[in-house]
Design a protein around this motif. Sequence first.
Motif, PDB file in Angstrom:
ATOM      1  N   MET A   1       1.676 -43.674  44.631  1.00  0.00           N
ATOM      2  CA  MET A   1       2.824 -43.434  43.752  1.00  0.00           C
ATOM      3  C   MET A   1       3.357 -42.026  43.956  1.00  0.00           C
ATOM      4  O   MET A   1       2.667 -41.177  44.530  1.00  0.00           O
ATOM      5  N   PHE A   2       4.571 -41.810  43.553  1.00  0.00           N
ATOM      6  CA  PHE A   2       5.102 -40.455  43.539  1.00  0.00           C
ATOM      7  C   PHE A   2       6.063 -40.333  42.358  1.00  0.00           C
ATOM      8  O   PHE A   2       6.970 -41.135  42.196  1.00  0.00           O
ATOM      9  N   CYS A   3       5.803 -39.325  41.513  1.00  0.00           N
ATOM     10  CA  CYS A   3       6.727 -39.102  40.392  1.00  0.00           C
ATOM     11  C   CYS A   3       6.763 -37.605  40.096  1.00  0.00           C
ATOM     12  O   CYS A   3       5.725 -36.962  40.010  1.00  0.00           O
ATOM     13  N   TYR A   4       7.946 -37.050  40.002  1.00  0.00           N
ATOM     14  CA  TYR A   4       8.062 -35.630  39.607  1.00  0.00           C
ATOM     15  C   TYR A   4       9.172 -35.456  38.578  1.00  0.00           C
ATOM     16  O   TYR A   4       9.862 -34.471  38.555  1.00  0.00           O
ATOM     17  N   GLN A   5       9.274 -36.476  37.716  1.00  0.00           N
ATOM     18  CA  GLN A   5      10.419 -36.462  36.808  1.00  0.00           C
ATOM     19  C   GLN A   5      10.216 -35.611  35.558  1.00  0.00           C
ATOM     20  O   GLN A   5      11.173 -35.385  34.830  1.00  0.00           O
ATOM     21  N   CYS A   6       8.979 -35.140  35.315  1.00  0.00           N
ATOM     22  CA  CYS A   6       8.849 -34.288  34.115  1.00  0.00           C
ATOM     23  C   CYS A   6       8.049 -33.030  34.445  1.00  0.00           C
ATOM     24  O   CYS A   6       7.423 -32.915  35.496  1.00  0.00           O
ATOM     25  N   GLU A   7       8.039 -32.112  33.532  1.00  0.00           N
ATOM     26  CA  GLU A   7       7.474 -30.776  33.750  1.00  0.00           C
ATOM     27  C   GLU A   7       5.969 -30.806  33.963  1.00  0.00           C
ATOM     28  O   GLU A   7       5.411 -29.977  34.669  1.00  0.00           O
ATOM     29  N   GLN A   8       5.308 -31.836  33.369  1.00  0.00           N
ATOM     30  CA  GLN A   8       3.847 -31.836  33.483  1.00  0.00           C
ATOM     31  C   GLN A   8       3.347 -32.460  34.799  1.00  0.00           C
ATOM     32  O   GLN A   8       2.155 -32.708  34.963  1.00  0.00           O
ATOM     33  N   THR A   9       4.269 -32.670  35.732  1.00  0.00           N
ATOM     34  CA  THR A   9       3.890 -33.290  37.016  1.00  0.00           C
ATOM     35  C   THR A   9       2.734 -32.527  37.685  1.00  0.00           C
ATOM     36  O   THR A   9       2.667 -31.291  37.606  1.00  0.00           O
ATOM     37  N   ALA A  10       1.837 -33.257  38.341  1.00  0.00           N
ATOM     38  CA  ALA A  10       0.602 -32.656  38.869  1.00  0.00           C
ATOM     39  C   ALA A  10       0.894 -31.514  39.844  1.00  0.00           C
ATOM     40  O   ALA A  10       1.657 -31.687  40.797  1.00  0.00           O
ATOM     41  N   GLY A  14       4.170 -33.053  42.062  1.00  0.00           N
ATOM     42  CA  GLY A  14       4.354 -34.495  41.936  1.00  0.00           C
ATOM     43  C   GLY A  14       3.049 -35.206  41.621  1.00  0.00           C
ATOM     44  O   GLY A  14       1.996 -34.843  42.128  1.00  0.00           O
ATOM     45  N   CYS A  15       3.115 -36.215  40.757  1.00  0.00           N
ATOM     46  CA  CYS A  15       1.934 -37.041  40.479  1.00  0.00           C
ATOM     47  C   CYS A  15       1.863 -38.099  41.580  1.00  0.00           C
ATOM     48  O   CYS A  15       2.819 -38.858  41.780  1.00  0.00           O
ATOM     49  N   THR A  16       0.773 -38.141  42.289  1.00  0.00           N
ATOM     50  CA  THR A  16       0.682 -39.076  43.415  1.00  0.00           C
ATOM     51  C   THR A  16      -0.447 -40.094  43.284  1.00  0.00           C
ATOM     52  O   THR A  16      -0.410 -41.139  43.932  1.00  0.00           O
ATOM     53  N   LEU A  18      -2.377 -40.681  39.962  1.00  0.00           N
ATOM     54  CA  LEU A  18      -2.191 -41.197  38.601  1.00  0.00           C
ATOM     55  C   LEU A  18      -1.338 -40.164  37.884  1.00  0.00           C
ATOM     56  O   LEU A  18      -1.496 -38.963  38.118  1.00  0.00           O
ATOM     57  N   GLY A  19      -0.414 -40.606  37.038  1.00  0.00           N
ATOM     58  CA  GLY A  19       0.411 -39.640  36.321  1.00  0.00           C
ATOM     59  C   GLY A  19      -0.419 -38.821  35.337  1.00  0.00           C
ATOM     60  O   GLY A  19      -1.359 -39.354  34.739  1.00  0.00           O
ATOM     61  N   VAL A  20      -0.070 -37.558  35.190  1.00  0.00           N
ATOM     62  CA  VAL A  20      -0.710 -36.734  34.151  1.00  0.00           C
ATOM     63  C   VAL A  20      -0.493 -37.408  32.787  1.00  0.00           C
ATOM     64  O   VAL A  20      -1.334 -37.371  31.902  1.00  0.00           O
ATOM     65  N   CYS A  21       0.630 -38.109  32.662  1.00  0.00           N
ATOM     66  CA  CYS A  21       0.947 -38.812  31.413  1.00  0.00           C
ATOM     67  C   CYS A  21       0.137 -40.099  31.259  1.00  0.00           C
ATOM     68  O   CYS A  21       0.131 -40.702  30.196  1.00  0.00           O
ATOM     69  N   GLY A  22      -0.510 -40.547  32.356  1.00  0.00           N
ATOM     70  CA  GLY A  22      -1.275 -41.797  32.293  1.00  0.00           C
ATOM     71  C   GLY A  22      -0.607 -42.938  33.028  1.00  0.00           C
ATOM     72  O   GLY A  22      -1.181 -44.029  33.169  1.00  0.00           O
ATOM     73  N   LYS A  23       0.621 -42.714  33.512  1.00  0.00           N
ATOM     74  CA  LYS A  23       1.338 -43.770  34.242  1.00  0.00           C
ATOM     75  C   LYS A  23       0.580 -44.123  35.524  1.00  0.00           C
ATOM     76  O   LYS A  23       0.161 -43.239  36.260  1.00  0.00           O
ATOM     77  N   ASP A  24       0.401 -45.424  35.801  1.00  0.00           N
ATOM     78  CA  ASP A  24      -0.271 -45.790  37.046  1.00  0.00           C
ATOM     79  C   ASP A  24       0.753 -46.266  38.084  1.00  0.00           C
ATOM     80  O   ASP A  24       1.946 -46.357  37.807  1.00  0.00           O
TER      81      ASP A  24
HETATM   82  S1  SF4 Z   1       3.424 -36.866  34.080  1.00  0.00           S
HETATM   83 FE1  SF4 Z   1       4.143 -38.961  34.177  1.00  0.00          FE
HETATM   84  S2  SF4 Z   1       6.390 -38.859  34.005  1.00  0.00           S
HETATM   85 FE2  SF4 Z   1       5.631 -36.754  34.380  1.00  0.00          FE
HETATM   86  S3  SF4 Z   1       5.814 -36.554  36.585  1.00  0.00           S
HETATM   87 FE3  SF4 Z   1       3.726 -37.278  36.223  1.00  0.00          FE
HETATM   88  S4  SF4 Z   1       3.836 -39.524  36.322  1.00  0.00           S
HETATM   89 FE4  SF4 Z   1       5.930 -38.734  36.155  1.00  0.00          FE
END
Ligand code: SF4
Length: 429
Positions: A1-10, A14-16, A18-24
């Motif tokens: 996965m790849f997500c960098y849409q919020c400030e808490q991104t790893a 980028g979260c690659t 598991l999301g820091v938020c818990g999103k898989d």
């Molecule tokens: S914490 Fe969640 S929403 Fe924020 S960048 Fe990571 S996966 Fe995306």
Amino acid sequence: MFCYQCEQTAGGTGCTKLGVCGKDEDIQSMQDTLLFGLKGIAAYAYHARELGAKDESVDAFMHEALFKTVTNVSFDPTQYLQMLLKCGEMNLKTMELLDKAHTQRFGNPVPTEVETGTKIGSGILITGHDLLDLYELLKQTDSKGVNVYTHGEMLPAHGYPELRKFKHLAGNYGGAWQEQKKEFNSFSGAILVNTNCVLIPPQNTYLDRLFTTGITGVSGATHIRDRDFSLVIKKAKLLPPLPEAPEKKVMTGFHHAAILGLADKIIGLVKSGKIRRFFLIGGCDGAKPGRNYYTEFAEKVPGDCVILTLACGKYRFNKLDFGYIEGIPRLIDIGQCNNAYSAIQVALALAKVFNCGVNDLPLSIVLSWFEQKAVAILLTLLYLGIKGMRVGPTAPAFISSGLLKILQEKFDLKLITSPDKDLSAILKS
Ligand code: SF4
Ligand code: SF4
């Protein structure tokens, strides 16, 4: 996965895993699929709106679905699956809206033989999907001694009465979008691009005769505003004339109104066993290897079967000679990718006549995808409950293995293998 849409991104990058938020990765994949489906709807809704058609429920869904993907809104896969199918439903509504807007403005398409190649004289090549741009260009070039040629997804325009009435709509030139660097270089007239699938021209080639309009833009090309094409026409007249270079003719214009006009004959041929099966081989073309699958597949479809096609993937086989079954062409070009709506209408009408579900029809769907409108169409077909479709040439990178598994289990969605293997499996079923 790849997500960098919020400030808490790893790691701030980028979260690659598991999301820091818990999103898989499966939730991420569903969110991305939803976003890409929305982009597809946006394209069709944009075209419809240009023709004065809009739908409040589609607009409301766009807002709801975009909001759904904001950080910490939902981590529930069941909800996302429902949203994906709803996205398909909304895309169906949007394609219907666009189809009605097209036919109300330009008439119901009729099967039409289209010349390809070029005719001697000045010419403008128009590529993209926007029929209103073509209409305005044809009006503004009327009696100006300039021929207009369609390219790529503009081919189905030749079937619409209000467009084909212009005698200087001279024919179709070239093939699908990925060939345009070569084809635009050889086309010595002016070139107008009006929607997606434009490539950045190589240095010192056709940039000086390339025009963009509407949503499109290429650095260094002249951008046309408010459908005033006088600069394009001026350029076409200054350029050397195109050669007399006719090529093979192709057929288009099999809108559902035209196909359903032949319904009695088609049904009779199915009942008497003269038409064994229909294959919808449709979708985008692309540059990656593996797409000759679709040419080979079409060539190998048995002679007692009919091929329905749409979108630019058809350039892989639309100049081949498929012949006829008692006057019904074996290759039926339904139109642009948004004319998937017409294909659906044909399938629903046949299912009604044969008193069965679409999945029980002798119909197999083999799709090629390239970009986000194809994603929206796939979601529409899933929303309609169509099972056993084959897609290729590769699985979308944003579909996680978990999401693919769900789609395979719920919809028997298959990835293409080889033409021989897939055809034999279909014909045995
Ligand atoms: S914490 Fe969640 S929403 Fe924020 S960048 Fe990571 S996966 Fe995306
Ligand atoms: S069918 Fe898809 S790839 Fe082909 S021109 Fe249309 S949007 Fe582009």
